[in-house]
Design a protein around this motif. Sequence first.
Motif, PDB file in Angstrom:
ATOM      1  N   UNK A 122      84.053  70.900  12.083  1.00  0.00           N
ATOM      2  CA  UNK A 122      83.726  69.582  12.075  1.00  0.00           C
ATOM      3  C   UNK A 122      82.282  69.963  11.453  1.00  0.00           C
ATOM      4  N   UNK A 123      82.172  70.743  10.558  1.00  0.00           N
ATOM      5  CA  UNK A 123      80.417  70.706   9.546  1.00  0.00           C
ATOM      6  C   UNK A 123      79.280  70.807  10.464  1.00  0.00           C
ATOM      7  N   UNK A 124      79.396  71.486  11.503  1.00  0.00           N
ATOM      8  CA  UNK A 124      78.789  71.367  12.427  1.00  0.00           C
ATOM      9  C   UNK A 124      77.859  73.155  12.633  1.00  0.00           C
TER      10      UNK A 124
ATOM     11  N   UNK B 260      75.904  68.094   9.475  1.00  0.00           N
ATOM     12  CA  UNK B 260      76.440  67.256  10.304  1.00  0.00           C
ATOM     13  C   UNK B 260      76.702  66.173  10.649  1.00  0.00           C
ATOM     14  N   UNK B 261      75.018  65.218  10.638  1.00  0.00           N
ATOM     15  CA  UNK B 261      75.215  64.292  10.625  1.00  0.00           C
ATOM     16  C   UNK B 261      75.344  63.674   9.173  1.00  0.00           C
ATOM     17  N   UNK B 262      75.347  63.630   8.367  1.00  0.00           N
ATOM     18  CA  UNK B 262      75.914  63.282   6.907  1.00  0.00           C
ATOM     19  C   UNK B 262      77.322  62.527   7.366  1.00  0.00           C
ATOM     20  N   UNK B 263      77.994  64.118   7.507  1.00  0.00           N
ATOM     21  CA  UNK B 263      79.138  64.331   7.351  1.00  0.00           C
ATOM     22  C   UNK B 263      80.079  62.933   7.831  1.00  0.00           C
ATOM     23  N   UNK B 264      79.535  63.126   8.915  1.00  0.00           N
ATOM     24  CA  UNK B 264      79.689  61.929  10.451  1.00  0.00           C
ATOM     25  C   UNK B 264      79.253  60.418   9.690  1.00  0.00           C
TER      26      UNK B 264
ATOM     27  N   UNK C  73      78.214  62.606  17.254  1.00  0.00           N
ATOM     28  CA  UNK C  73      77.216  62.514  17.082  1.00  0.00           C
ATOM     29  C   UNK C  73      76.187  63.153  18.363  1.00  0.00           C
ATOM     30  N   UNK C  74      76.758  62.116  19.521  1.00  0.00           N
ATOM     31  CA  UNK C  74      76.519  63.029  20.596  1.00  0.00           C
ATOM     32  C   UNK C  74      76.061  64.610  20.852  1.00  0.00           C
ATOM     33  N   UNK C  75      77.477  65.217  20.165  1.00  0.00           N
ATOM     34  CA  UNK C  75      76.022  66.831  20.594  1.00  0.00           C
ATOM     35  C   UNK C  75      75.450  67.834  20.051  1.00  0.00           C
ATOM     36  N   UNK C  76      75.333  66.661  18.327  1.00  0.00           N
ATOM     37  CA  UNK C  76      74.548  66.769  17.806  1.00  0.00           C
ATOM     38  C   UNK C  76      73.383  66.272  18.300  1.00  0.00           C
ATOM     39  N   UNK C  77      72.967  65.349  18.337  1.00  0.00           N
ATOM     40  CA  UNK C  77      71.802  64.701  19.772  1.00  0.00           C
ATOM     41  C   UNK C  77      71.590  66.076  20.173  1.00  0.00           C
TER      42      UNK C  77
ATOM     43  N   UNK D 214      66.048  64.705  13.284  1.00  0.00           N
ATOM     44  CA  UNK D 214      67.956  64.640  12.994  1.00  0.00           C
ATOM     45  C   UNK D 214      68.065  63.619  12.404  1.00  0.00           C
ATOM     46  N   UNK D 215      67.953  62.469  12.689  1.00  0.00           N
ATOM     47  CA  UNK D 215      68.551  61.200  12.005  1.00  0.00           C
ATOM     48  C   UNK D 215      68.221  61.496  10.955  1.00  0.00           C
ATOM     49  N   UNK D 216      66.877  60.833  10.817  1.00  0.00           N
ATOM     50  CA  UNK D 216      66.225  61.614   9.635  1.00  0.00           C
ATOM     51  C   UNK D 216      67.156  62.666   8.334  1.00  0.00           C
ATOM     52  N   UNK D 217      67.721  63.599   8.882  1.00  0.00           N
ATOM     53  CA  UNK D 217      68.161  64.937   7.881  1.00  0.00           C
ATOM     54  C   UNK D 217      69.295  63.881   7.821  1.00  0.00           C
ATOM     55  N   UNK D 218      70.259  63.746   8.706  1.00  0.00           N
ATOM     56  CA  UNK D 218      71.080  63.166   8.554  1.00  0.00           C
ATOM     57  C   UNK D 218      71.375  62.488   7.204  1.00  0.00           C
ATOM     58  N   UNK D 219      70.132  61.257   7.314  1.00  0.00           N
ATOM     59  CA  UNK D 219      70.452  60.152   6.349  1.00  0.00           C
ATOM     60  C   UNK D 219      70.010  60.784   5.107  1.00  0.00           C
ATOM     61  N   UNK D 220      69.024  61.568   5.030  1.00  0.00           N
ATOM     62  CA  UNK D 220      69.157  62.489   3.469  1.00  0.00           C
ATOM     63  C   UNK D 220      70.039  63.069   3.371  1.00  0.00           C
ATOM     64  N   UNK D 221      70.608  64.305   4.460  1.00  0.00           N
ATOM     65  CA  UNK D 221      72.023  64.684   3.954  1.00  0.00           C
ATOM     66  C   UNK D 221      73.339  63.676   3.239  1.00  0.00           C
ATOM     67  N   UNK D 222      72.946  62.532   3.579  1.00  0.00           N
ATOM     68  CA  UNK D 222      74.337  61.660   3.241  1.00  0.00           C
ATOM     69  C   UNK D 222      73.837  60.724   1.823  1.00  0.00           C
ATOM     70  N   UNK D 223      72.265  60.524   1.896  1.00  0.00           N
ATOM     71  CA  UNK D 223      72.037  59.697   0.337  1.00  0.00           C
ATOM     72  C   UNK D 223      72.024  61.124  -0.165  1.00  0.00           C
ATOM     73  N   UNK D 224      72.025  62.651  -0.087  1.00  0.00           N
ATOM     74  CA  UNK D 224      71.526  63.563  -0.629  1.00  0.00           C
ATOM     75  C   UNK D 224      73.262  63.695  -1.332  1.00  0.00           C
TER      76      UNK D 224
END
Lengths: 501, 324
Positions: free
Chosen positions: A82-84, A215-219, A398-402, A418-428
């Motif tokens: 899961x990349x988690x 994980x979040x950015x992958x989701x 997403x649930x397990x990550x949260x 976590x949400x912020x870093x998920x977004x950052x990871x996605x943008x990166x």
Amino acid sequence: MSILDGLLQGFAVALTVHNVAWCFVGVFLGTIIGILPGLGPAATIALLLPLTYDMEPTGGIIMLAGIYYGAKYGGSTTSILLNMPGEASSVATCIDGYQMAKAGRAGPALGIAAIASFIAGTIGVLALTLIAPPIAAFALSFSSPEYFALMCLGLSLVVLLGGDSMVKGLLSLFVGLWLAGIGTDIFTAQSRFTFGTPALLDGLDFMVIAIGVFAISEVLATAEERGQARAIPVPRGIRNLLPSLAELKACRFAFLNGSVVGFIVGVLPGAGSSIASFIAYGIEKAVSRHPERFGNGAPEGVAAPEGANNADSGGALVPLLTLGIPGGGTTAILLSALIVWGIRPGPLMITESPDVFWGLVASMYIGNVILLILNLPLVPLFAQLLRVPVWLLLPIVLGISLVGAYAVSGSLLDVWLLAGFGLLGYLMNRLGFPAAPLILGFVLGDGMERAIRQSLMMSQGDLSILVSRPISATMLGLSLLILALPLLRWRRTRQATALGE
Amino acid sequence: MRRMPLIGLLSVSLVALATPALAEFKPTKPIELVVHGAPGSGPDTFGRAIVDALDKENLLPVRVQINNKTGGSGQTAMSYVVENAGDDHMLAVFTMLWLSNPLTVKEANATIHEMTPVARLVLEPALIVTKADSPYETLQDFIDAAKEKPGQLKQSGGSITARDNIMRQILMAETDTDWVFISFPGGGERLAALLGGHVDLLMMEPQEVGEQVRAGSVRVLAQVNDKRLPEYADVPTLKEAGFDVPNVPQGRGLVAPPTMSEDAVAYYVDVLRRMSETPTWKAFLDRNQMDQAFAGPEDTKAFFDSFVADMRVVLTAAGVEIIR
């Protein structure tokens, strides 16, 4: 008492029915909590500690240590599927493990992780058996200048983790280094970059960042590709469930590399297993004949870090059992457990409580075998997890990550982060910035800053302390070499093309 | 089920009849024990030892639940306790961090002075040690060497607001010397720096360094305690070693949220006083080489005030910025 006598005596202790049972309980629990992100071995051992008060010490330490090294086995599972990352030490495994899974090779990746864990775990215990006292003396010769050099060696690996653009890799690294600076500075008791938020006084948690950018950015990225029914192909057939002979052969060096690097870094009280796995990964890529395969699902990229984080547990027990010095959070709890049972962990422990020491060492050989037997059959089972359709899998991840982020310290701020870093990871990811250097910078930044300041305090501000000590000078030289590597390679390819023309 | 409250009411009134005058407090639901460390950390272990002793000795009619409010170097837990003002079913483990942090940390907007002091339970002595093969046989030897080479000898320790640095500041001021203090976050690293010969001096709790003493790898120069510890009967206290300086205390105990009712405080103080005399608790103290130091609410408050006053002086002298 000779080592062989001791070990035989240890096996006599560890092979009793109830001690084998405790060993099984420990490694089984370890595997489970290794799979779950957020709940780490340190917290688990602390929570179980009261239950072991009345246990016989040997059985108790065998079980608790089983949780410790068992968690390292389990940590790779979610990294690959899961990349988690399930544990801090298995972040490096995400890089190639998840790419293998994406290519339909999830089964082999899990298999290689289990085999690498077994080989390196066993080599780590073997080293613990044979050379614990001399290597502990070596660990003491390591101090701040050496740690600084070690962290430099780690940072220089960014040129190997960076992907195509060196500029983007460095930017990502610097963000990581900055993030590591958040929190209270131990030397001046001043807070930095906390923006008046008391919850940030201890800095950011590694797991929150790692789960976010991986994980979040992958989701998010997967959710975007709505059209496809499934992001990761389900492995079919026995050939796609176990690693092929060619893959295992490719990993030969990685197994050994992971074992040696993991053990040596593990012995040092000021390092940590995530550093070990990153360094092993970097070395593997540096010496590889096909460095371009790394980051695209190279089996060696799974074997090296997984091996390193397992050999690390054998190494970390060296200063604990021979000197009574805990290197990190988990070993500190093992130390307090020994005190509770009336064992006195310190330089005299091996002679005063040989049963406990040798019993534990022998049990780790057994534990590693149990873990291999436990984990290999689970590979096909876990691989089936990918059958879960995306519309169901993504919310679960997403649930397990949260929950995992919340579990770190029970604070909602961590969930927002976590949400912020998920977004950052996605943008990166969208903009082509590699995430691995960010994590590397965060892992090394704090310790590196501390080490250089400690060094300069030791030398009254004289920088030559870094090069006048042989170990530190060697490592600094090595990092320069790694930094120069792309340059050399570039020249060689240019020469080759010139010759071709 | 509907009869339950009636029975409860009945028993309460019976208790009220049995103990006249005082409207006595009894906990009616599980008590929350807040600790600022993660499971396995120092404050957590201490909290769990309290729960263990209360449990084994049957001192409370209700359960005690540990709540690990980690983060913010103790500040998350402190804010949480202050937010729960008036809660009669909450207690929290304090360490000296709770006193020193607000002095230097801007973000520390919840302080221990707002909370209700309940009891100090233990004091921890400390040992001043050097490596076994070092040239310093006594603390005076070390001080002399420091005088000869100002700013060149080194001591490893924790944060600069921790006790080991405060003691260093006091000793340096008293003897007009100067040596370096190098912070290491973990106790293991501090010890490793001394054993590896990278620093010259270390001040540590006997529980952490005791095994090194027994194995002969370190030499104890002095003990930071009012009287000699039984296990270190041949080691002088600071005063006996010729340094007439105050022993900076390291205490742990319990506080409660602001405005806890007086009855509740009295109840907990009584329970804790009885707990501190039980064999389970004494065994814990022995194991960890802590000193029994029970003090009621007033003495605990006085202990806080004098510690903070001393800290202010020492930290100012050390050039640390005092926020509040």
